[in-house]
Scaffold this active site. Structure first.
Site, short mmCIF file in Angstrom:
data_model
loop_
_atom_site.label_atom_id
_atom_site.label_comp_id
_atom_site.label_asym_id
_atom_site.label_seq_id
_atom_site.Cartn_x
_atom_site.Cartn_y
_atom_site.Cartn_z
CD GLN A 220 -2.89 -1.26 0.23
OE1 GLN A 220 -3.18 -0.26 -0.43
NE2 GLN A 220 -3.44 -2.44 0.01
CE LYS A 243 -2.50 -5.21 -2.75
NZ LYS A 243 -3.91 -5.46 -2.47
CB CYS A 381 -5.87 -10.40 4.11
SG CYS A 381 -6.70 -11.26 2.81
#
Ligand code: PLP
Length: 423
Positions: A220, A243, A381
């Site tokens: 991220q 991502k 998760c």
């Protein structure tokens, strides 16, 4: 240009010299954003799970498959050479993105594989009984389970840095838990469930002070712009292409070259060897040692295009846009009755996770989808995070550089509508 006031006082116009971040222009580059879902304009707020792809990435992959497709490294024919060149150029693009050189860029299937690679190749080789692997409570399962498995195999122990009510590593945890027994500290750069940005330089300094390795889950971290893992103090930094506007099935494990050189291979097979005989096999140096078998060639090329695309953008403008949008999201969600934010660290990015009193996130997610609003519901998760906050699941709206205030407004309107149905 200047404007003269009647008094004669000269007032300079407030012109920001930086290029302006134009979100509409960015959105125009993403075909998938321009569609309706359930009769409503798509409001895509599931970017922490996976982001959409700009035309530049789609075109780069199509061009490769249409013209240059072949296997890499082993061919003398023209297409194989073109494919090899494109694959290695992609590695160079990722190296530029990471402010490094290609010999520190290992292509993987994604963050999960990168972390498994380090936990297996480094962890199972160097961990001993009594050693400690320090993780934080906010880790994604892919930065927990591989280390748990490595600990089970070696007799090392997992140690957890607890988090406070805002979702940041609690005061005193780093000082008390990173000790002479610590051999690895492995944390996320940015938490996917909370949005918390971890202080990697501080964690890395604490790890290095006791001779431990600093591993960073950057899944991220990279969607918000280039990252310099060496400057952060990391020894390894793992992330996924999908991502950061690239394709699925490809990611990168960045490792300091001396760390990569000291690490045995993990998977064996073609391309990772120097020579093979039944008596003895010697291994390739550099990234090749960790890239056994035919790699995801088209996907690596797509990821290279994604990195180039991101680097071509106004990065300061993107950061300002995303941060303003996050603040706007917090403010607007505060209007929703019974809504509690999960993840309120002062330093956070792009993630709006919340629960609403008496409402199951899955019901909410389904009703939001009816309004064209795509969010993720569940434990993300990160079950230890959910337990820490005493919830089974959250609803998570996650932002990307193409997100807009209008999308936040649509989310909030859809929430009001869903809650009027559910309550
Ligand atoms: N780490 C974090 C923080 C994530 O958000 C994710 C994916 O959601 C992962 C690891 C795993 O990434 P992947 O499934 O692409 O390997």
């Amino acid at each position: 240009m200047s404007h003269d006031r009647p008094s004669g006082e000269v007032v300079l116009p407030s012109v920001d010299p930086r290029p302006r971040f134009d979100v509409d222009a960015i959105r125009a580059e993403f075909p998938a954003l321009h569609q309706e879902v359930n009769g409503k304009p798509l409001t895509y707020l599931d970017n922490a799970a996976s982001s959409m792809k700009p035309r530049a990435v789609l075109d780069a992959m199509a061009a490769f498959y249409e013209r240059d497709y072949s296997n890499v490294h082993r061919g003398v024919h023209t297409l194989s050479q073109r494919a090899t060149t494109a694959y290695e150029e992609a590695r160079q693009d990722l190296a530029t993105f990471l402010s490094t050189t290609p010999d520190e860029v290992v292509f993987t299937r994604g963050t999960t594989e990168g972390l498994n690679l380090v936990a297996n190749a480094w962890g199972r080789t160097f961990l001993r009984p009594g050693d400690e692997v320090v993780l934080s409570r906010m880790e994604h399962h892919s930065n927990i389970v591989p280390w748990q498995m490595a600990c089970q195999a070696t007799g090392a122990t997992l140690v957890v840095l607890e988090i406070d009510d805002h979702g940041q590593i609690a005061a005193g945890e780093i000082e008390s838990k990173i000790t002479a027994r610590t051999k690895v500290v492995s944390t996320s750069h940015v938490s996917n469930a909370l949005g918390t940005v971890n202080d990697i330089p501080r964690l890395a300094a604490a790890a290095h002070a006791v001779g431990a390795l600093m591993v960073v889950d950057g899944a991220q971290g990279v969607p918000h712009g280039p990252v310099d893992p060496r400057a952060l103090g990391a020894d390894f930094y793992a992330f996924s292409g999908h991502k950061m506007f690239g394709p699925t099935g490809i990611g990168v494990l960045w490792g300091r070259r001396e760390r990569l050189a000291a690490m045995p291979p993990w998977q064996g097979g073609g391309d990772m060897i120097r020579s093979v005989s039944f008596e003895q096999t010697t291994y390739a140096d550099g990234p090749a040692r960790f890239e056994a078998g035919t790699p995801a060639i088209g996907e690596a090329i797509g990821l290279g295009a994604a990195a180039r695309w991101l680097m071509s953008k106004d990065l300061a403008g993107i950061a300002a846009h995303e941060d303003a949008l996050l603040a706007y999201g917090h403010a607007r969600l505060a209007e929703v009755p019974g809504l509690r934010m999960i993840g309120t660290a002062p330093n956070k990015k792009a993630v709006l996770g919340f629960v609403v009193d008496g409402v199951h996130p899955h019901d909410l997610g389904t009703l939001l989808d009816m309004e064209g609003v795509a969010v993720r519901v569940g434990h993300h998760c990160a079950e230890p995070v959910m337990r820490r906050f005493g919830v089974p699941a959250t609803t998570r709206a996650s932002l990307a550089l193409y997100s807009t205030p209008t999308e936040i407004d649509r989310l909030v309107a859809a929430l009001h509508k869903a809650l009027s149905i559910l309550s």
